[in-house]
Design a protein around this motif. Structure first.
Motif, PDB file in Angstrom:
ATOM      1  N   LEU B   3      43.166  36.545  44.865  1.00  0.00           N
ATOM      2  CA  LEU B   3      43.082  37.299  43.629  1.00  0.00           C
ATOM      3  C   LEU B   3      42.325  36.844  42.698  1.00  0.00           C
ATOM      4  O   LEU B   3      41.407  37.338  41.867  1.00  0.00           O
ATOM      5  N   THR B   4      42.123  35.423  42.734  1.00  0.00           N
ATOM      6  CA  THR B   4      41.140  34.645  41.862  1.00  0.00           C
ATOM      7  C   THR B   4      39.597  35.172  42.082  1.00  0.00           C
ATOM      8  O   THR B   4      38.712  35.421  40.981  1.00  0.00           O
ATOM      9  N   THR B   5      39.169  35.194  43.302  1.00  0.00           N
ATOM     10  CA  THR B   5      37.817  35.765  43.545  1.00  0.00           C
ATOM     11  C   THR B   5      37.688  36.997  43.118  1.00  0.00           C
ATOM     12  O   THR B   5      36.660  37.438  42.642  1.00  0.00           O
ATOM     13  N   MET B   6      38.721  37.958  43.365  1.00  0.00           N
ATOM     14  CA  MET B   6      38.602  39.264  42.964  1.00  0.00           C
ATOM     15  C   MET B   6      38.390  39.392  41.379  1.00  0.00           C
ATOM     16  O   MET B   6      37.619  40.279  41.002  1.00  0.00           O
ATOM     17  N   SER B  11      35.103  40.099  36.519  1.00  0.00           N
ATOM     18  CA  SER B  11      34.611  39.759  35.434  1.00  0.00           C
ATOM     19  C   SER B  11      33.064  39.817  35.341  1.00  0.00           C
ATOM     20  O   SER B  11      32.535  39.963  34.134  1.00  0.00           O
ATOM     21  N   GLU B  12      32.427  39.545  36.475  1.00  0.00           N
ATOM     22  CA  GLU B  12      30.860  39.822  36.368  1.00  0.00           C
ATOM     23  C   GLU B  12      30.676  41.161  35.758  1.00  0.00           C
ATOM     24  O   GLU B  12      29.747  41.496  35.005  1.00  0.00           O
ATOM     25  N   GLY B  13      31.154  42.157  36.412  1.00  0.00           N
ATOM     26  CA  GLY B  13      30.909  43.431  35.846  1.00  0.00           C
ATOM     27  C   GLY B  13      31.327  43.806  34.642  1.00  0.00           C
ATOM     28  O   GLY B  13      30.884  44.454  33.694  1.00  0.00           O
ATOM     29  N   GLY B 173      35.529  47.030  40.964  1.00  0.00           N
ATOM     30  CA  GLY B 173      36.604  47.229  41.658  1.00  0.00           C
ATOM     31  C   GLY B 173      36.839  47.937  42.717  1.00  0.00           C
ATOM     32  O   GLY B 173      37.610  47.801  43.600  1.00  0.00           O
ATOM     33  N   LYS B 174      36.285  49.022  42.373  1.00  0.00           N
ATOM     34  CA  LYS B 174      36.088  50.276  43.613  1.00  0.00           C
ATOM     35  C   LYS B 174      35.614  49.807  44.843  1.00  0.00           C
ATOM     36  O   LYS B 174      36.160  49.802  46.198  1.00  0.00           O
ATOM     37  N   PHE B 183      44.890  48.250  47.062  1.00  0.00           N
ATOM     38  CA  PHE B 183      45.047  48.739  45.660  1.00  0.00           C
ATOM     39  C   PHE B 183      44.917  47.838  44.575  1.00  0.00           C
ATOM     40  O   PHE B 183      44.773  47.908  43.362  1.00  0.00           O
ATOM     41  N   VAL B 184      44.956  46.347  44.607  1.00  0.00           N
ATOM     42  CA  VAL B 184      45.065  45.453  43.817  1.00  0.00           C
ATOM     43  C   VAL B 184      44.010  45.715  42.853  1.00  0.00           C
ATOM     44  O   VAL B 184      44.239  45.379  41.264  1.00  0.00           O
ATOM     45  N   PRO B 185      42.563  45.580  43.116  1.00  0.00           N
ATOM     46  CA  PRO B 185      41.652  45.609  42.400  1.00  0.00           C
ATOM     47  C   PRO B 185      41.727  46.835  41.063  1.00  0.00           C
ATOM     48  O   PRO B 185      41.523  46.585  39.980  1.00  0.00           O
TER      49      PRO B 185
END
Lengths: 267, 215
Positions: B3-6, B11-13, B173-174, B183-185
């Motif tokens: 989840l952290t990497t996600m 956040s970059e975006g 996210g997509k 579905f988490v993103p």
């Protein structure tokens, strides 16, 4: 006056509600003719696309139609949003995803029922014919477009991450046609796409060439919801029967770009 | 993917999402005022032409306008598509939002009673002075809730930049949702937008409070 209007509105709404639920009843009542909803990417020639006559067609669509005819089912087509295809499958908007879909391990891990593979695919890079790029190495520092949700994108994030790292940037677009628009408009230098799509695009449009390098081997299959093993079985059997009686080969003849990679015909 | 990497990846975006947001506000807020003044011009031709453009911008989907601004020049004149997608994205957003802001400004300006103009004239104010010193300060106060509405919508509309392949937060996210079959993103994206809007809401509330100097 206002009251009458409100009354009429209420009546209209009631009728709509009743007719909706009525339609649903009759749908589940006549269970003799099963309706099979095929989920496709409507912009994925030659597997599935909007034909000249305004109806969806393509290799996968024709095979599915033939299979449904064989089973005596009614076929409906549902155009999915490719990068949300599995969510749309889960929400019962369609009964399968059958549209040049690459089988990914993550799909099996997530519990989806995947049919036997029917097509061997590779990824290729399309560039402008006059660009002077002749290999994937020439694209170091360049911009490369890929369709979001395709196996090409998965590859660039996975097995081919080293190659992707040499690119200037990877741009994800929501359809492969948009990737090609970006290429045509010089916004990107290359498009990373499935071989059959690249072949049919390059054949129809002048000024593009496919770099002679096959990247990443993968296979196409049909995805069903988890628990739909029986449905998957029925479809697989129907397709096997089509292969047996020659219908499959007859349909395949219409799509010369892909015929060499069809597993059922080249075993 | 954890989840952290996600969250880090998305956040970059978020930076690009913020870029669309702030640049759009920077250009559309003043542009909206110009459009509003043109729309209220006594010259029939100017006002009806402006009205026509406002109608087009409000009557067609922002998604189409994004496509038109990004790819239109290429299809019509063969001009290369911009490599820095932020430029066409901000142009499309700024023009579209200016149309909405213009109508909000117009509503605010027209809500000021004519008596105030007459009083200002009696007191010897010039037309520009009347507008800048008397009318505008009241207008700004009145339109704040409507402007907040638009700003909140803008935060969510930034995700439309995806249609022209601009790699903002929702696009990333997509991408993650796809590669991970998860579905988490989307949940993470929802939380991001909500937090963003929470900040917007607080800031706009603060501004409204500051402007409330007569109460």
């Amino acid at each position: 006056m206002k009251k009458i209007f409100a009354l009429i509105m209420a009546l209209v709404m009631l009728t709509v509600l009743v007719s909706c639920s009525g339609a649903k009843d009759s749908g589940s009542g006549s269970a003799e003719k099963k309706t099979f909803i095929m989920g496709i990417d409507p912009e994925y020639p030659p597997f599935s696309f909007l034909g000249e006559d305004g109806n969806y067609t393509g290799f996968d669509v024709e095979i599915c139609q033939a299979a449904c005819d064989y089973l005596g089912w009614e076929m409906k087509i549902f155009g999915v949003n490719w990068d949300e295809k599995l969510i749309q499958l889960d929400s019962n908007e369609c009964d399968c995803i059958w549209s040049g879909m690459t089988i990914l391990d993550s799909m099996k891990e997530a519990g989806y029922v995947i049919s036997k593979p029917y097509y061997d695919n590779t990824q290729v890079i399309v560039v402008k014919a006059d660009s002077g790029y002749n290999s994937s190495a020439d694209l170091a520092g360049k911009l490369v477009a890929v369709q979001l949700g395709t196996s090409g994108e998965a590859l660039l994030n996975g097995d081919l991450a080293d190659l992707a790292a040499t690119f200037g940037d990877v741009i994800t677009a929501d359809s492969f046609l948009k990737c090609f628009t970006e290429l045509a408009g010089n916004a990107v230098d290359a498009v990373f796409v499935d071989m059959p799509v690249a072949a049919s695009y390059a054949a129809e449009h002048e000024g593009y060439k496919i770099i002679d390098e096959q990247l990443g081997a993968e296979q196409y299959g049909i995805a069903f919801r988890s628990g739909d093993e029986a449905l998957c079985d029925e479809i697989e059997k129907a397709v096997a029967a089509l292969v047996e009686n020659g219908t499959y080969a007859k349909i395949a003849e219409k799509y010369p770009d892909i015929v060499n990679n069809l597993l059922f015909l080249n075993d | 993917m954890s989840l952290t990497t996600m969250i880090l990846k998305m956040s970059e975006g978020l930076g690009k999402t913020c870029a669309i947001f702030f640049l759009t506000l920077l250009f559309s807020l003043p542009l909206g005022m110009i459009v509003a003044l043109l729309r209220m011009s006594r010259n029939k031709i100017i006002s009806s032409v402006t009205r026509f453009f406002i109608n087009i911008l409000r009557g067609t989907p922002l998604m189409l306008q994004l496509l038109a601004v990004t790819y239109g020049p290429y299809y019509l004149f063969g001009i290369s598509v911009s490599r820095n997608k932020l430029i066409p994205v901000v142009i499309a957003f700024a023009i579209n939002y200016a149309a909405y802001f213009a109508e909000i400004y117009r509503g605010g300006i027209e809500s000021i009673p004519a008596g105030q103009y007459e009083a200002a004239e009696v007191l010897g104010y010039s037309k520009t002075q009347t507008f800048l010193r008397i009318i505008l300060p009241q207008v700004v106060k009145r339109i704040m809730p409507s402007v907040t509405n638009e700003v909140v919508t803008l935060v969510k509309d930034t995700s439309l930049a995806f249609t022209v392949s601009y790699q903002e937060m929702f696009t990333i996210g997509k991408q993650i949702a796809n590669s991970q079959t998860s579905f988490v993103p989307f949940v993470v994206a929802g939380v991001f937008y909500y937090l963003f809007n929470l900040i917007v809401d607080r800031v706009m509330g603060l501004i409204e409070k500051r402007l409330n100097y007569y109460k």
